[in-house]
Write a protein that holds these residues in place. Structure first.
Motif, PDB file in Angstrom:
ATOM      1  N   PHE A 105      -9.419 -32.989 -19.904  1.00  0.00           N
ATOM      2  CA  PHE A 105     -10.024 -34.167 -19.281  1.00  0.00           C
ATOM      3  C   PHE A 105      -9.204 -35.426 -19.588  1.00  0.00           C
ATOM      4  O   PHE A 105      -8.915 -36.228 -18.695  1.00  0.00           O
ATOM      5  CB  PHE A 105     -11.457 -34.334 -19.790  1.00  0.00           C
ATOM      6  N   LEU A 106      -8.831 -35.599 -20.844  1.00  0.00           N
ATOM      7  CA  LEU A 106      -8.065 -36.780 -21.240  1.00  0.00           C
ATOM      8  C   LEU A 106      -6.690 -36.797 -20.581  1.00  0.00           C
ATOM      9  O   LEU A 106      -6.183 -37.863 -20.205  1.00  0.00           O
ATOM     10  CB  LEU A 106      -7.934 -36.825 -22.764  1.00  0.00           C
TER      11      LEU A 106
ATOM     12  N   THR B 169     -17.264 -22.300 -22.761  1.00  0.00           N
ATOM     13  CA  THR B 169     -17.922 -21.828 -23.978  1.00  0.00           C
ATOM     14  C   THR B 169     -17.833 -22.906 -25.056  1.00  0.00           C
ATOM     15  O   THR B 169     -17.067 -23.871 -24.930  1.00  0.00           O
ATOM     16  CB  THR B 169     -17.255 -20.548 -24.498  1.00  0.00           C
ATOM     17  N   GLU B 170     -18.604 -22.728 -26.106  1.00  0.00           N
ATOM     18  CA  GLU B 170     -18.562 -23.681 -27.221  1.00  0.00           C
ATOM     19  C   GLU B 170     -17.164 -23.746 -27.829  1.00  0.00           C
ATOM     20  O   GLU B 170     -16.702 -24.818 -28.224  1.00  0.00           O
ATOM     21  CB  GLU B 170     -19.571 -23.260 -28.303  1.00  0.00           C
ATOM     22  N   LYS B 171     -16.471 -22.630 -27.866  1.00  0.00           N
ATOM     23  CA  LYS B 171     -15.130 -22.603 -28.445  1.00  0.00           C
ATOM     24  C   LYS B 171     -14.110 -23.337 -27.583  1.00  0.00           C
ATOM     25  O   LYS B 171     -13.035 -23.700 -28.067  1.00  0.00           O
ATOM     26  CB  LYS B 171     -14.679 -21.148 -28.654  1.00  0.00           C
ATOM     27  N   GLU B 172     -14.435 -23.532 -26.307  1.00  0.00           N
ATOM     28  CA  GLU B 172     -13.498 -24.177 -25.388  1.00  0.00           C
ATOM     29  C   GLU B 172     -13.696 -25.685 -25.281  1.00  0.00           C
ATOM     30  O   GLU B 172     -12.947 -26.353 -24.573  1.00  0.00           O
ATOM     31  CB  GLU B 172     -13.637 -23.570 -23.989  1.00  0.00           C
ATOM     32  N   LYS B 173     -14.677 -26.233 -25.963  1.00  0.00           N
ATOM     33  CA  LYS B 173     -15.017 -27.642 -25.796  1.00  0.00           C
ATOM     34  C   LYS B 173     -13.835 -28.580 -26.069  1.00  0.00           C
ATOM     35  O   LYS B 173     -13.598 -29.531 -25.319  1.00  0.00           O
ATOM     36  CB  LYS B 173     -16.200 -28.011 -26.689  1.00  0.00           C
ATOM     37  N   VAL B 174     -13.098 -28.321 -27.126  1.00  0.00           N
ATOM     38  CA  VAL B 174     -11.957 -29.179 -27.462  1.00  0.00           C
ATOM     39  C   VAL B 174     -10.896 -29.099 -26.376  1.00  0.00           C
ATOM     40  O   VAL B 174     -10.332 -30.119 -25.970  1.00  0.00           O
ATOM     41  CB  VAL B 174     -11.360 -28.797 -28.835  1.00  0.00           C
ATOM     42  N   GLN B 175     -10.641 -27.902 -25.863  1.00  0.00           N
ATOM     43  CA  GLN B 175      -9.645 -27.735 -24.814  1.00  0.00           C
ATOM     44  C   GLN B 175     -10.076 -28.419 -23.516  1.00  0.00           C
ATOM     45  O   GLN B 175      -9.250 -28.998 -22.805  1.00  0.00           O
ATOM     46  CB  GLN B 175      -9.389 -26.243 -24.570  1.00  0.00           C
ATOM     47  N   VAL B 176     -11.375 -28.350 -23.216  1.00  0.00           N
ATOM     48  CA  VAL B 176     -11.884 -29.039 -22.031  1.00  0.00           C
ATOM     49  C   VAL B 176     -11.698 -30.542 -22.189  1.00  0.00           C
ATOM     50  O   VAL B 176     -11.276 -31.230 -21.253  1.00  0.00           O
ATOM     51  CB  VAL B 176     -13.380 -28.711 -21.806  1.00  0.00           C
ATOM     52  N   LYS B 177     -11.971 -31.048 -23.382  1.00  0.00           N
ATOM     53  CA  LYS B 177     -11.827 -32.490 -23.629  1.00  0.00           C
ATOM     54  C   LYS B 177     -10.370 -32.921 -23.521  1.00  0.00           C
ATOM     55  O   LYS B 177     -10.063 -33.967 -22.930  1.00  0.00           O
ATOM     56  CB  LYS B 177     -12.380 -32.841 -25.017  1.00  0.00           C
ATOM     57  N   ILE B 178      -9.457 -32.141 -24.042  1.00  0.00           N
ATOM     58  CA  ILE B 178      -8.038 -32.472 -23.948  1.00  0.00           C
ATOM     59  C   ILE B 178      -7.584 -32.468 -22.494  1.00  0.00           C
ATOM     60  O   ILE B 178      -6.866 -33.369 -22.043  1.00  0.00           O
ATOM     61  CB  ILE B 178      -7.185 -31.500 -24.791  1.00  0.00           C
TER      62      ILE B 178
END
Length: 317
Positions: free
Chosen positions: A208-209, A197-206
Motif C-alpha cells: 500500500f505504501l 491473512t494475519e501473517k500478510e498484514k505487514v506485506q499488504v501495508k508495504i
C-alpha cells in the motif's frame, strides 16, 4: 396469499449497462456512521478510479466530464416504516444518455438474508423519484466470505414476473496482490478490506505504501486514502517494528517517511536514533585510536563498556 405466490428469493443487484443506466450506493445506519462516512468520502472523491478498478465494464461507458453528485434524498420505506437514505447517487451520462449511478455499501457485520429484496425496494424508490435508468452496485465489506447471490426474483407458479439483478463487490473475496500495480487510490485504500491473512498484514501495508509513493497524490488525497487504509488494517507494535525494519532496507526509504502514517514519527525516531548511535560509535572508534580510556569513552558517549570493548576488538585496537 398462498405461500407459493410469495417471492422465491430475496434480492441483490447485478446490472449490465443498458441504454440509460443509473448506479447507486446505499447505507445509512447510525451504528455504522463512521464506516459509512469513510466509504462515502473515499468513493465520492475517487469515483472514476473506483469504477475503473472494480467495474471496468461500467467505467468504459461513463462520461466522467459530466459526473455530478446529487444531493442526498431521503425516502420513506412504507413497508418497514423506516427512513432510508441513499448515500451516494452520481448523475452522469453513459454513452451520451443521462443516467444515475447508485452505490450501496453494506457494512462488515450487518449481513441480512433479505438484502436482495431490500435492494430492489431502494432501486424502485429511486427510479420512481428520478425516472432515469439506474445502475445498481452493492459493496459488501463484511469480514466473512459469503458469496451472496445478487438477484431478487418475483414469480408465481404459472408466471415469472421479474428478476432484479445488481452488480456487487465483495471485498473479502478480492486478492490484494491483483491491485498492487494498479496505482489506483480507490483500490489502494480498499486493499485494507480484501482477503489477506494475519501473517500478510505487514506485506499488504508495504505494498500500500509503495502505491502511495508512486501515485504522488496531493496532501489531502494522501491523508484520505491513508486514513481509510489505517482505519481497517491496524498493525500491532511488533508488526509496526517489522514494517519499519523492512522499509529502512528499501533504497527509497526516505520517500516512505514523508507519507502521512501512524508509524511515520516512530520510523523517523528510529532512524534518528540509529544515526545518533552511529555517531557515538564513530566517536568511540576515533577515541580508541587515540588510546583514550574505555571508561572515559563510555562516559562521554553513553555507550556501554561492553559495546566499546566490542568496537575495539572489531577494529584491532
Amino acid at each position: 396469499m398462498p405461500k407459493s405466490f410469495l417471492p422465491r428469493e430475496k434480492p441483490i443487484i447485478s446490472w449490465m449497462p443498458q441504454k440509460n443506466p443509473t448506479l447507486f450506493i446505499h447505507e445509512k445506519s447510525p451504528a455504522y456512521k463512521k464506516h459509512d462516512q469513510l466509504f462515502k468520502t473515499l468513493i465520492t472523491n475517487f469515483f472514476e478510479e473506483f469504477l475503473e478498478a472494480f467495474f471496468p465494464d461500467v467505467h468504459q461507458f461513463v462520461d466522467f466530464t459530466s459526473v455530478k453528485q446529487l444531493s442526498e434524498e431521503v425516502y420513506t420505506d412504507l413497508i418497514d416504516g423506516e427512513t432510508r437514505r441513499l448515500d451516494i447517487v452520481m448523475e452522469t451520462k453513459m454513452r451520451g444518455v443521462e443516467t444515475a449511478i447508485i452505490v450501496h455499501i453494506e457494512p462488515q457485520s450487518s449481513y441480512q438474508p433479505y438484502f436482495n429484496e431490500r435492494m430492489f425496494r431502494y432501486y424502485s424508490l429511486l427510479y420512481n423519484k428520478l425516472r432515469k435508468p439506474i445502475m445498481p452496485i452493492a459493496v459488501f465489506s463484511y469480514d466473512e466470505n459469503r458469496n451472496t447471490k445478487e438477484e431478487f426474483t418475483l414469480a408465481f407458479p404459472n408466471f415469472h414476473v421479474l428478476t432484479f439483478r445488481y452488480k456487487k463487490l465483495e471485498l473479502r473475496q478480492k486478492d490484494w496482490r491483483a491491485y498492487i500495480k494498479a496505482d489506483n487510490p480507490a483500490a489502494a485504500a480498499l486493499m485494507s478490506k480484501m482477503g489477506y491473512t494475519e501473517k500478510e498484514k505487514v506485506q499488504v501495508k508495504i505494498a500500500f505504501l509503495q502505491m502511495l509513493v508512486r501515485m504522488q497524490l496531493n496532501s489531502a488525497q494522501s491523508e484520505l486514502v491513508n486514513g481509510f487504509f489505517e482505519y481497517y488494517l491496524k498493525l500491532d507494535e511488533v508488526e509496526e517494528e517489522e514494517l519499519v525494519k523492512q522499509i529502512n532496507q528499501l533504497e527509497n526509504s526516505d520517500e516512505f517517511f514523508e507519507l502521512p502514517n501512524s508509524w511515520r514519527d516512530k520510523g523517523r525516531e528510529e532512524g534518528l536514533e540509529q544515526g545518533r548511535l552511529a555517531e557515538k560509535e564513530e566517536i568511540a572508534r576515533k577515541s580508541l585510536a587515540e588510546n583514550v580510556d574505555v571508561d572515559f569513552i563510555a562516559k562521554i558517549t553513553g555507550l556501554s563498556v561492553e559495546r566499546i570493548i566490542e568496537i575495539k576488538k572489531n577494529h584491532g585496537k
